[in-house]
Each structure stands twice: as C-alpha cells, then as structure tokens.
Enzyme design. Structure first.
Site, PDB file in Angstrom:
ATOM      1  N   HIS A  78       0.835  -1.223   0.000  1.00  0.00           N
ATOM      2  CA  HIS A  78       0.000   0.000   0.000  1.00  0.00           C
ATOM      3  C   HIS A  78       0.862   1.263   0.000  1.00  0.00           C
ATOM      4  O   HIS A  78       0.425   2.305   0.473  1.00  0.00           O
ATOM      5  CB  HIS A  78      -0.951   0.029   1.194  1.00  0.00           C
ATOM      6  N   LYS A 107      16.609  21.325 -11.718  1.00  0.00           N
ATOM      7  CA  LYS A 107      15.911  20.088 -12.053  1.00  0.00           C
ATOM      8  C   LYS A 107      16.752  19.072 -12.813  1.00  0.00           C
ATOM      9  O   LYS A 107      17.540  19.402 -13.660  1.00  0.00           O
ATOM     10  CB  LYS A 107      14.685  20.401 -12.926  1.00  0.00           C
TER      11      LYS A 107
END
Ligand code: ARG
Length: 471
Positions: free
Chosen positions: A164, A291
């Site tokens: 999960h 980035k």
C-alpha cells in the site's frame, strides 16, 4: 495480362475495370510506404516459393535462375536505396514483383503461380515477426543480466519494502530488483512460447481455398525454417491471432517496464532519494535550473499505453471479420511495427540505464527505520516464546502505538519498557528488532535474506548463460 500489367496500375486494374482508381482511393488503399519494411521477408518467401515451383516442375530451371538473379539485383537496389517504390503499385508485394518482371520478363510473371497476395502477406508478416521475436529475446536477456548484476551488488542493501506504499518490512534492494528479473523471465518465456504459433507457414493457402497446382508446402516450410504448415487455407490467410498474441505479450512486458519505471521515478524523487539515474538518461528544465528529470522511465511508462493501445487496435481489427481474407488485415502492420520498435528501444535503454543506477543505501535504510518495519519480527519473536500469533500481534500494536507517541523506533525502547508488554521479552530481542536481523531471518526459498538473494543471482546467471558463475 499484358506484359507490363503491374506497372500500369495508374491505368485500370485489369480488363474488367473501365476506369482507373481515383487518386484518393489509391492513397487510401496503398500500404507500400509502411509495408516496404517487409521486403526482405517478401523476397525470402518468393525465393522459397520459386525453388519449390521448379522442384515440382511448375517452372523451368531457367525461370528459377532468372528469378534468383532478379531478386539478387532487387535486394541490392533496395539496400542501396536505388529501388523506386511506387504508390501506384500499392504494396511491397506488387512493387517487388513488378520490378522482377521488368528485370527478367516472363519468369517474373510465373512467380505468382499457385500463390496469392493473401498467403504471401501472411507468410511475410510471420517471417518478419519471427526474426523480431528472436531479437527481442536477446534484448530481454541483456536486460535481465544487467538487473542481476545490480541485484548482486545490492544483496545486502536494506530497502523499506512497501505494501500500500506504506513501509511494511525491510527487504534487500537486490531482492526487489530480482522480482523484476522474474517478470522479465516470464515475458521471455511467453515470447518463446508464442513464437511456435507465429512460426507456421500459410503459403500454399493461395487466395483462400488452396490451389490446384501440386505445390510442396512442406518443402517451402523447411526452406523458410517454419515448424509447421497451416492446415486450413481459410484460417491460414485470414487469422492474425499470432500478431495479437505477440502484442499481448508485448503489452505485459511493457506493463512490467512501467511498474519498474514508476519505482525508479519515485526512488529518484527528493522525497525518497533512494537512487540516482546517470545524467545521460535524464533531462533538465528550461526554466528551473535545479531540475534533473527522469524522462526515460517516464516516457517508458507513457509508451506502455501506446503498446496496450496497439493490442486494442489489433484485437478490434480482427473482431467480426468473416472468413477469409479481408482488406482490414492490411491494418495489422503499423501497430505491429510500432510495437516491435517501441519494445526494442525500451529494452535497450533499460538495460543501459539499470547498469548506471547509483544506489543510496543510507537513505533507504533511514526510510526503513522510520516505518516500524520490524514490528512483525517482534510478533514472530513472541510466537517463538509461546504466544499465539493473534495475541502477539496485539501486544506489538500496543508497543508501536507507544513508540509512535514517544517518537522512537521499537529498537530504541529500553528493555524494561519492552518487558512491560510481555515478560517473555529478553535482551536478544534487539537483534530481532534490527533491520539486518529481520532481513537475515527470512532465509527461506524466495525470501529476502542476502544468502537467498545470492543463491537466486547464481541461478539466474546459470539460466541466462552468464559466464560469471564460472570461477
Ligand atoms: N497489402 C495487403 C495486406 O497487407 C496484401 C494482401 C492484399 N490482398 C488482396 N486481396 N487485396 O493485407
């Protein structure tokens, strides 16, 4: 048919037609600009057919020699780029046949004896696909080898295992990577299995009903390396299930790639910080100087949709087609070609990218520590001391609740605190509560203990024919 019949497609199709095809229809029905890619298989199939026609006495040895000579020249023309592909000649088959007739005259016109473009195209696609499946097999092996290498280097590295996407239990990073090796091994197995069904010869089915010429289909199958001959002419010319099956296997493969991609992307994000991908697989941003984006796995995840789309396209193409051949089937090629191209590029790039992963073990271990990943181990410890598992589960839930409130890990609770949950808890519990202890404890076939990971690495190496098992 007049001598240059095929070359005169700009005029009417045959004596039956009173006007030429409209330009729009010509463009709409033509496939040459994509199916010319099949040229090598087309020539290979034609040569096998001609060889058999001659062996059966249906064409002369001189005709066969002329066809072989003409095809050799055509091969050279196509390879050198000199061959002129004509839209007027609709597809790869008519283009090559017309050129052959231009080069060798009547022998060229005899080649199509006992054959139709319907069994010809089905043969070509199968031949071509068989070769591509073999190349994909090699690339799949390379990718698995690359992952096995990284798995071996990281057999002891602790990663938080998730269910999960919540920290569950520690696993070895190597174990995690080997899960993908299992997936890719099954993908390779699927390719090998479906190759048998691709590798059957339609030629001899002719247009749909077979032919009245005494063709030797087994001989053609042998020449072309087909394992079997299609046993029903209607089926042989019309079904494309082999292409659908291939695209289904390709889709599953891409689904596996996309799962791996998703993990690479998550792991490389600042929030996880588990790995770094080599700069050559990443791109920057035109506006944000900080980035470094994992474009390759993102694109691979996206291209998965494209391949699954091709599966939908092909399967829908087949649905509801009456026997036997219908022009619908011409639409099988572009999705098939694009599936193969996408798959091969993706496999190549992933093998290289896997080899260039930088692993950050401290970050992985830190994350594993945060999530009470050894809670199950404490429960198991209590079971070994005689508690029923359900009671042990409850005891540990209390301990975790208190540890969360105190902001500490279970292993940071002092022994007297732990004993308060159950008096059976002793000093040896700290080994059990450590991430490494938890990892080592799962020393069972298929488990995550480093010893098991190394055993699996050795098994995969053997299976993949990797010389690294030798001393
Ligand atoms: N270009 C066609 C295809 O790809 C070849 C077969 C054409 N046959 C026909 N009867 N029109 O399917």
């Amino acid at each position: 048919m007049s001598n240059n019949q095929l070359d005169k497609k700009s005029q009417a199709w045959s004596a039956l037609f009173s006007e030429p095809m409209s330009e729009l229809v010509k463009r709409y029905t033509a496939s040459v600009f994509f199916d010319k890619r099949l040229w090598r298989a087309d020539i290979q199939g034609s040569l096998a057919h001609a060889d058999m026609l001659c062996a059966q006495g249906l064409i002369s040895a001189d005709d066969l020699a002329a066809i072989q000579k003409g095809m050799a020249q055509i091969t050279q023309e196509i390879e050198s780029g000199a061959f002129e592909w004509k839209l007027d000649l609709e597809d790869v088959h008519l283009n090559i046949e017309a050129r052959l007739t231009q080069l060798v005259g009547d022998a060229g016109k005899r080649l199509h004896t006992g054959r139709s473009r319907n069994d010809q195209v089905a043969t070509d696609v199968r031949l071509w696909l068989r070769g591509e499946i073999d190349e994909i097999g090699v690339l799949l092996t390379e990718l698995q080898k690359a992952l096995v290498d990284v798995a071996e280097q990281n057999a002891d590295v602790i990663l938080p295992g998730f269910t999960h996407l919540q920290v569950a239990q520690p696993v070895a990073f190597g174990h995690h990577l080997l899960a993908y090796v299992e997936m890719f091994a099954r993908d390779a197995e699927r390719m090998t299995d479906l190759r048998r069904r691709v590798n059957r010869l339609p030629l001899g089915s002719a247009a749909l009903a077979g032919t009245s010429y005494p063709l030797d289909r087994e001989r053609v199958a042998r020449t072309l390396g087909f394992e079997a001959v299609c046993q029903n002419s209607l089926d042989g010319v019309s079904d494309r299930d082999f292409a659908i099956e291939f695209t289904a296997a390709a889709s599953l493969l891409m689904v596996h790639i996309s799962r791996l991609s998703e993990e690479l992307i998550l792991w490389m994000s600042q929030s996880f910080g588990f790995i770094d991908l080599a700069d050559r697989f990443c791109t920057g941003s035109s506006i944000m100087p900080q980035k470094k984006n994992p474009d390759v796995p993102e694109l691979a995840r996206g291209k998965t949709g494209r391949v699954v789309g091709h599966l939908m396209g092909l399967i829908t193409l087949m649905k509801g087609q009456p026997l036997a051949y219908n022009k619908d089937n011409q639409e099988d090629k572009e999705p098939l070609f694009d599936t193969v191209d996408t798959l091969k590029d993706t496999l190549r790039i992933f093998a290289e990218m896997a080899a260039g992963i930088t692993v950050k073990p401290e970050a992985m271990e830190r994350a594993a520590k945060k999530g009470y990943a050894t809670a199950t181990d404490l429960a198991d410890y209590l079971v070994k001391k005689g508690l029923p598992f359900r009671d042990a589960h409850e005891v540990v839930a209390h301990a975790v609740k208190d540890a969360i409130a105190a902001g500490v890990d279970l292993s940071e609770l002092p022994l007297d605190k732990l004993k308060a949950y159950n008096p059976a808890i002793e000093q040896d519990v700290y080994e059990v509560l450590s991430l490494r202890g938890s990892l080592n404890a799962r020393n069972i076939l298929g488990g995550t203990a480093p010893e098991q990971v190394r055993a699996q690495v050795a098994r995969h190496r053997q299976r993949l024919g990797d010389g690294k098992t030798q001393p």
